[in-house]
Scaffold this active site. Structure first.
Site, PDB file in Angstrom:
ATOM      1  N   ASP A  45     -23.544   2.050  31.986  1.00  0.00           N
ATOM      2  CA  ASP A  45     -22.450   1.424  31.243  1.00  0.00           C
ATOM      3  C   ASP A  45     -21.123   2.125  31.501  1.00  0.00           C
ATOM      4  O   ASP A  45     -21.087   3.268  31.945  1.00  0.00           O
ATOM      5  CB  ASP A  45     -22.753   1.477  29.740  1.00  0.00           C
ATOM      6  CG  ASP A  45     -23.648   0.327  29.323  1.00  0.00           C
ATOM      7  OD1 ASP A  45     -23.828  -0.598  30.120  1.00  0.00           O
ATOM      8  OD2 ASP A  45     -24.163   0.363  28.192  1.00  0.00           O
ATOM      9  N   LYS A  67     -18.671  -3.077  35.386  1.00  0.00           N
ATOM     10  CA  LYS A  67     -17.721  -3.707  36.323  1.00  0.00           C
ATOM     11  C   LYS A  67     -18.529  -4.320  37.437  1.00  0.00           C
ATOM     12  O   LYS A  67     -18.965  -3.621  38.339  1.00  0.00           O
ATOM     13  CB  LYS A  67     -16.860  -2.616  36.970  1.00  0.00           C
ATOM     14  CG  LYS A  67     -15.590  -2.314  36.269  1.00  0.00           C
ATOM     15  CD  LYS A  67     -14.768  -1.395  37.138  1.00  0.00           C
ATOM     16  CE  LYS A  67     -13.915  -0.490  36.274  1.00  0.00           C
ATOM     17  NZ  LYS A  67     -13.503   0.693  36.997  1.00  0.00           N
ATOM     18  N   MET A 182     -16.130   1.700  17.376  1.00  0.00           N
ATOM     19  CA  MET A 182     -15.379   0.543  17.878  1.00  0.00           C
ATOM     20  C   MET A 182     -14.382   0.018  16.841  1.00  0.00           C
ATOM     21  O   MET A 182     -14.191  -1.192  16.712  1.00  0.00           O
ATOM     22  CB  MET A 182     -16.346  -0.597  18.262  1.00  0.00           C
ATOM     23  CG  MET A 182     -17.311  -0.228  19.362  1.00  0.00           C
ATOM     24  SD  MET A 182     -18.589  -1.466  19.621  1.00  0.00           S
ATOM     25  CE  MET A 182     -19.741  -1.077  18.316  1.00  0.00           C
TER      26      MET A 182
HETATM   27  C1  LIG Z   1     -20.597   0.035  22.256  1.00  0.00           C
HETATM   28  S1  LIG Z   1     -20.392   1.456  21.270  1.00  0.00           S
HETATM   29  C2  LIG Z   1     -21.630   2.486  21.965  1.00  0.00           C
HETATM   30  C3  LIG Z   1     -22.035   3.623  21.079  1.00  0.00           C
HETATM   31  C4  LIG Z   1     -23.052   4.526  21.724  1.00  0.00           C
HETATM   32  N1  LIG Z   1     -24.310   3.831  21.904  1.00  0.00           N
HETATM   33  C5  LIG Z   1     -23.274   5.808  20.956  1.00  0.00           C
HETATM   34  O1  LIG Z   1     -24.377   6.017  20.430  1.00  0.00           O
HETATM   35  O2  LIG Z   1     -22.360   6.621  20.887  1.00  0.00           O
HETATM   36  C6  LIG Z   1     -18.903   2.116  21.934  1.00  0.00           C
HETATM   37  C7  LIG Z   1     -18.123   2.899  20.907  1.00  0.00           C
HETATM   38  O3  LIG Z   1     -18.728   4.179  20.723  1.00  0.00           O
HETATM   39  C8  LIG Z   1     -17.725   5.125  20.434  1.00  0.00           C
HETATM   40  N2  LIG Z   1     -17.748   6.167  21.470  1.00  0.00           N
HETATM   41  C9  LIG Z   1     -18.552   6.251  22.529  1.00  0.00           C
HETATM   42  N3  LIG Z   1     -18.357   7.395  23.204  1.00  0.00           N
HETATM   43  C10 LIG Z   1     -17.398   8.057  22.535  1.00  0.00           C
HETATM   44  C11 LIG Z   1     -16.766   9.317  22.698  1.00  0.00           C
HETATM   45  N4  LIG Z   1     -17.094  10.140  23.694  1.00  0.00           N
HETATM   46  N5  LIG Z   1     -15.831   9.683  21.791  1.00  0.00           N
HETATM   47  C12 LIG Z   1     -15.496   8.887  20.769  1.00  0.00           C
HETATM   48  N6  LIG Z   1     -16.059   7.684  20.561  1.00  0.00           N
HETATM   49  C13 LIG Z   1     -17.001   7.282  21.429  1.00  0.00           C
HETATM   50  C14 LIG Z   1     -16.396   4.384  20.399  1.00  0.00           C
HETATM   51  O4  LIG Z   1     -16.176   3.969  19.045  1.00  0.00           O
HETATM   52  C15 LIG Z   1     -16.690   3.203  21.289  1.00  0.00           C
HETATM   53  O5  LIG Z   1     -15.822   2.133  21.022  1.00  0.00           O
END
Ligand SMILES: C[S@@+](CC[C@H](N)C(=O)[O-])C[C@H]1O[C@@H](n2cnc3c(N)ncnc32)[C@H](O)[C@@H]1O
Length: 259
Positions: A45, A67, A182
């Site tokens: 992803d 992508k 998100m």
């Molecule tokens: C589709 S969700 C996936 C979450 C992922 N499965 C997890 O457990 O972290 C994507 C969201 O996770 C959060 N996110 C993912 N990686 C991040 C990071 N390194 N720092 C801050 N927020 C993050 C953000 O809110 C982003 O919009």
């Protein structure tokens, strides 16, 4: 893990849904890392960090599900069909997802579709960004004095959605710490919903962007000030929002952030 053993008959054509963690390669699980080193195909992803991608077996086929075909991302059905197709001819197919696959990662949906199609599949949990990003910002989600409960919620639902499934009224009062994934684009709507539900505009809030990565950024404020702060600083996604008294720990613990 020994790659030869792993590729024995027992594992032929198996899909592993692996959590890549939030970005710091040191937070990848040993099991996930071994699978990346042995993988024949890795479908990853957009939010998986370059440091984690560097762990992938150099001979493996790497497919960016974020992508492809000139589009923003693969449709869910396309990803699942691709996994099935790759599992037919390859022993180890890794579906690599940011954070944890089962936390707002559509891992449950993908796994169910694979199970239904008769593909052997296993999940390897990862450290979710909702825990790790606040931790690296010096914010413990629970604390004996300030919080004995946490809610993880998606902030992705648009204002005016036909049938909103997030009940912000309940979320506002359901726990002492609220962790929103998100939620940045929708923050004005979320703040309005929470304050209408009775959450004080003085409630501390932290936004942590690119948590655990070298370019991690934080914005600390109150429910009543955060929108203006975001506008002023141009703070953007991807970020985790943490709401609650535990955010005050940032001023003490952020000095000891991991390096
Ligand atoms: C589709 S969700 C996936 C979450 C992922 N499965 C997890 O457990 O972290 C994507 C969201 O996770 C959060 N996110 C993912 N990686 C991040 C990071 N390194 N720092 C801050 N927020 C993050 C953000 O809110 C982003 O919009």
């Amino acid at each position: 893990m020994n790659c030869t053993e792993q590729k024995g008959q027992k594992y032929l054509g198996k899909v592993y849904l692996v959590g890549a963690g939030p970005g710091d390669p040191g937070l990848m699980t040993l099991k996930g890392k071994s699978l990346l080193e042995c993988a024949d195909v890795v479908i990853y992803d957009a939010l998986v960090s370059p440091a984690i991608l560097a762990m992938i077996n150099p001979q493996a086929e790497k497919i960016n599900a974020g992508k492809r075909m000139g589009r923003h991302s693969l449709l869910q059905e396309e990803t699942t069909s691709l996994l099935m197709e790759k599992a037919q001819d390859n022993a180890i197919v890794v579906r690599l997802k940011g954070g944890d696959p089962f936390i707002f990662g559509r891992g449950g949906e993908e796994m169910a579709e694979l199970v239904e199609a008769g593909v052997s599949v296993e999940v390897v949990p990862g450290i979710t960004s909702g825990i790790a990003a606040p931790a690296y910002a010096g914010i413990p989600l629970t604390h004996r004095l300030y919080s004995s409960s946490v809610t993880f919620v998606t902030g992705h639902e648009a204002a005016g959605k036909y049938r909103p499934t997030v009940n912000w009224q309940a979320i506002a009062h359901g726990s002492e710490t609220i962790v929103i994934y998100m939620g940045i684009h929708n923050l004005p709507y979320i703040v309005e919903q929470l304050s209408t539900a009775g959450l004080s505009l003085e409630t501390p809030i932290a936004l942590v962007r690119w948590g655990t990565r070298p370019d991690q950024e934080e914005l600390i404020g109150k429910l009543g000030t955060i929108i203006e702060q975001v506008e002023k600083t141009g703070f953007g996604a991807p970020a985790i929002a943490v709401i609650g008294q535990v955010v005050n720990m940032h001023s003490i613990l952020s000095e000891c952030r991991p390096v």
